[in-house]
Design an enzyme around this catalytic site. Structure first.
Site, PDB file in Angstrom:
ATOM      1  N   ASP A 188       0.852  -1.185   0.000  1.00 16.43           N
ATOM      2  CA  ASP A 188       0.000   0.000   0.000  1.00 16.43           C
ATOM      3  C   ASP A 188       0.901   1.254   0.000  1.00 16.43           C
ATOM      4  OD1 ASP A 188      -3.105   0.670   0.405  1.00 16.43           O
ATOM      5  OD2 ASP A 188      -1.977   2.083   1.617  1.00 16.43           O
ATOM      6  N   TYR A 211      -2.749  11.107   0.961  1.00 19.49           N
ATOM      7  CA  TYR A 211      -3.323  10.978  -0.385  1.00 19.49           C
ATOM      8  C   TYR A 211      -3.239  12.311  -1.124  1.00 19.49           C
ATOM      9  CZ  TYR A 211      -5.221   6.356   0.653  1.00 19.49           C
ATOM     10  OH  TYR A 211      -5.349   5.027   0.951  1.00 19.49           O
ATOM     11  N   HIS A 220      -4.795  -7.756   0.271  1.00 15.03           N
ATOM     12  CA  HIS A 220      -4.059  -6.502   0.330  1.00 15.03           C
ATOM     13  C   HIS A 220      -3.216  -6.379   1.598  1.00 15.03           C
ATOM     14  CE1 HIS A 220      -3.258  -2.371  -0.723  1.00 15.03           C
ATOM     15  NE2 HIS A 220      -3.735  -1.934   0.432  1.00 15.03           N
TER      16      HIS A 220
END
Length: 377
Positions: free
Chosen positions: A177, A304, A355
């Protein structure tokens, strides 16, 4: 430049406040479907939050963190808090592990012992690592940047400084990630001391000729990528454009925070229909508590805004190992990824896992690291 012990010490008043907020929660009406297509079903989240309120014990997690040993240092004005667990083998290699969103340092909880004490977990002394597991800036117990600029590239540079302060002149890096982006940035910038990396979320994109005549694994990857864009990426659009806006609800409402994260625990794991098939419920709540207790809903989302545009393929000059777990949300076939890696020493395809590879499948994850870093001695 001082590195000092850091003790996690959450007062009972914080837990009482959490319970009061859960008790006062306003719940929406039930969804109009019989599945997760509109988000976390009301009954599922009420059951999850009910357990959090009535049966969960934060202080077991706090003890675990303190028993491992947490430390802190300040880098460019931001406090970086991290786990540092040394192997009993003096000749062990150093390894920095980087988590992502909505995970935390606790993703690696069942990998620490096998990495530091491999002989007790199916390995040999040659597989031993001293492990460093930092909370990303704005995540968990690390400080929150007060100015913009804390991109994955800057975090990568900070990790190099952290390893230098800990006395490691040669070390390895691993991540998935955001951890994959940070670890890739370490290699691309050739941060001093890093001798190689491993990624459990290798990033690559198809070329036009790949899309014109895809092989079966490429066709599946293209399908998953499209599904992610169409149905699973709303959280990233919000966090990459309006992290402050979404942060108000995440910091103020434990139910809102739980829904925001629990949905990804379901959607991104290799499960049979329930998040609990892949992850223990207490472990999931421990992870959520690292966001709740530190009020890091906005500060974690801000990464982000800082770096989402740079989350893409990069040419990696250092030795690279990669593991493609079958339920990864954005898969990258080996053909696409190896174009960026002239020194790809290992490509693994474990049979199960999603994930959150280290969290879901710690044994397979550790095996992948042992094989990959075994080629980098």
């Amino acid at each position: 430049m001082t590195v000092a012990p850091f003790v996690v010490d959450i007062p009972q008043s914080d837990i009482d406040d959490l319970h009061r907020r859960i008790d006062m929660a306003r719940w929406p009406e039930r969804e109009t479907v019989d599945d997760w297509s509109q988000g976390v079903p009301l009954a599922a989240l009420q059951d999850f939050v009910g357990y959090w309120r009535n049966d969960y014990d934060w202080y077991a997690c706090q003890k675990l963190l303190n028993d491992w040993g947490m430390f802190e240092t300040e880098i460019d004005g931001v406090a970086i808090r991290f786990l540092h667990v040394r192997s009993p083998h003096a000749e062990a290699r150093a390894l920095i592990l980087t988590h992502g969103w909505p995970g935390s340092i606790l993703e690696f909880r069942r990998c620490i012992a096998p990495l530091t004490n491999p002989e007790e977990h199916g390995g040999t002394a040659a597989d031993a690592f001293h492990v460093v597991i930092p909370c990303l800036p704005g995540y968990g117990f690390s400080g929150k940047p007060a100015v913009k600029g804390w991109s994955v590239e800057k975090i990568a540079q900070s990790w190099g400084e952290l390893m230098r302060r800990l006395g490691y002149s040669r070390w390895f890096a691993q991540g998935g990630d955001w951890g994959s982006a940070v670890t890739t940035a370490i290699a691309v910038q050739q941060i001093e001391g890093c001798a190689g990396i491993h990624l459990n979320m290798p990033i690559a994109r198809p070329l036009p000729e790949d899309m014109a005549g895809p092989a079966p694994d490429e066709a599946q990857a293209l399908m998953k990528m499209q599904r992610y864009q169409d149905w699973d990426s709303g959280y990233s659009k919000e966090q990459s454009t309006r992290p402050q806006t979404v942060g108000y609800g995440l910091v103020d409402s434990p139910v809102g925070l739980a829904g925001w994260i629990y949905e990804k625990m379901w959607a991104w794991t290799d499960n049979e229909g329930r998040a609990e098939d892949a992850l223990r419920r207490d472990d999931m709540i421990d992870n959520i508590m690292l966001y709740w207790l530190t009020s890091s809903g906005a500060s974690s989302a801000r990464l982000y805004w800082e770096s989402f545009g740079s989350f893409g393929p990069k040419d990696i000059p250092l030795p690279v190992g990669a593991s493609a777990f079958p339920k990864e949300i954005i898969p990258a076939p080996r053909k696409w990824f190896e174009r960026h890696c002239p020194n790809l020493v290992h490509w693994g395809e474990p049979e199960k896992g999603g994930h959150f590879a280290a969290w879901e499948q710690p044994e397979a994850f550790v095996k992948e690291l042992r094989v990959a870093f075994g080629f980098m001695k």
